[in-house]
Design a protein around this motif. Sequence first.
Motif, PDB file in Angstrom:
ATOM      1  N   CYS A  37       0.854  -1.203   0.000  1.00  0.00           N
ATOM      2  CA  CYS A  37       0.000   0.000   0.000  1.00  0.00           C
ATOM      3  C   CYS A  37       0.888   1.250   0.000  1.00  0.00           C
ATOM      4  CB  CYS A  37      -0.901   0.012   1.226  1.00  0.00           C
ATOM      5  SG  CYS A  37      -1.874  -1.491   1.379  1.00  0.00           S
ATOM      6  N   SER A 158      -9.431   1.320   1.939  1.00  0.00           N
ATOM      7  CA  SER A 158      -9.291   2.765   1.723  1.00  0.00           C
ATOM      8  C   SER A 158     -10.308   3.210   0.679  1.00  0.00           C
ATOM      9  CB  SER A 158      -7.871   3.113   1.255  1.00  0.00           C
ATOM     10  OG  SER A 158      -7.601   2.505   0.003  1.00  0.00           O
ATOM     11  N   LEU A 230      -6.190  10.400   6.070  1.00  0.00           N
ATOM     12  CA  LEU A 230      -4.850  10.027   5.591  1.00  0.00           C
ATOM     13  C   LEU A 230      -3.723  10.704   6.378  1.00  0.00           C
ATOM     14  CD1 LEU A 230      -3.334   8.589   3.210  1.00  0.00           C
ATOM     15  CD2 LEU A 230      -3.644  10.690   1.896  1.00  0.00           C
TER      16      LEU A 230
END
Length: 297
Positions: A37, A158, A230
């Motif tokens: 990721c 996400s 984030l």
Amino acid sequence: MTQRISAKSILHKTKRRDSWFLDDYTLNPYSSCSFNCLYCYTRGSKYGINMEEKLSVKENAVELLDKQLTLRARKQQYGIIVLSSATDPYLHIEASEKLTRQLLEVILHHRFPVHVLTKSDLVVRDFDLLKAIDKQAILPVDLQDKLTHKAFLSFSFSTIDDAVGHIFEPGATAPSARLSAITQARARGLHCGVSLMPLLPFISDTTAQLDLMFQTFQALDISYIFPATLTLHGNDITDSKTLVLRAIAKHYPDLLPRYQHYFAVDSQMPAYYRKAFSKKMQELCHEYQLPNTLFDR
Ligand code: SF4
């Protein structure tokens, strides 16, 4: 060829239990993570751009865990084991290694509760063990009147859009497969929820995307949801901030000035954004009746 390493310790006692994950211990069967990721907090010079190249199997993990849990159980130091905090317990390699499965067998034997966090549908293979742990584990004393369950299964997203997932989580199982695994988990009666860590600003945290996600998760009958925004670190070529900004430049050029602005001086989105995000999440959790806690309500 897969690297194998010998770990000194496998079960780590946390300093403080996280209010969402309720981790008393963490357990990482693998070192590094092939899901790669871009936003991963473990990124940086330690693992390089392609984290898969640094992936190692902790070959003595089962034996070590058995020793460590024998001692902890003898002292009645029961606590929730989070699997995992710095890798995914169901990497593709787990299909043949079966290391996580063996570790769950040890956990079941010693009757410790567990919280599995994953971006993979391979966990379906181990539902039998999670069911048994849920039935037989012993909760730490201070959680016994707050929790009904002893095995928790959180799928991490996400985004629920496969194309977006492919950009930001290139090695992970597609979000659609994770959704299907949730359906199977609920059909087996597992206590199951979702970690939205992180939602991607202006991509997966738009009103339309949030409504779609919350509707989808509510329809799947999950029990809890953990949304967060984030955080990005570092300016090195291997760091999460560099990698995410590069992906934004390539796939979302219109968003690049905003991302560059927000992450120019800080690792987090600005305070006003985080405040609005938090308020919005509270409203959505209330509207869709999805609590953001593992505790019984
Ligand atoms: S699955 Fe988790 S540990 Fe692995 S790269 Fe993604 S965020 Fe990092």
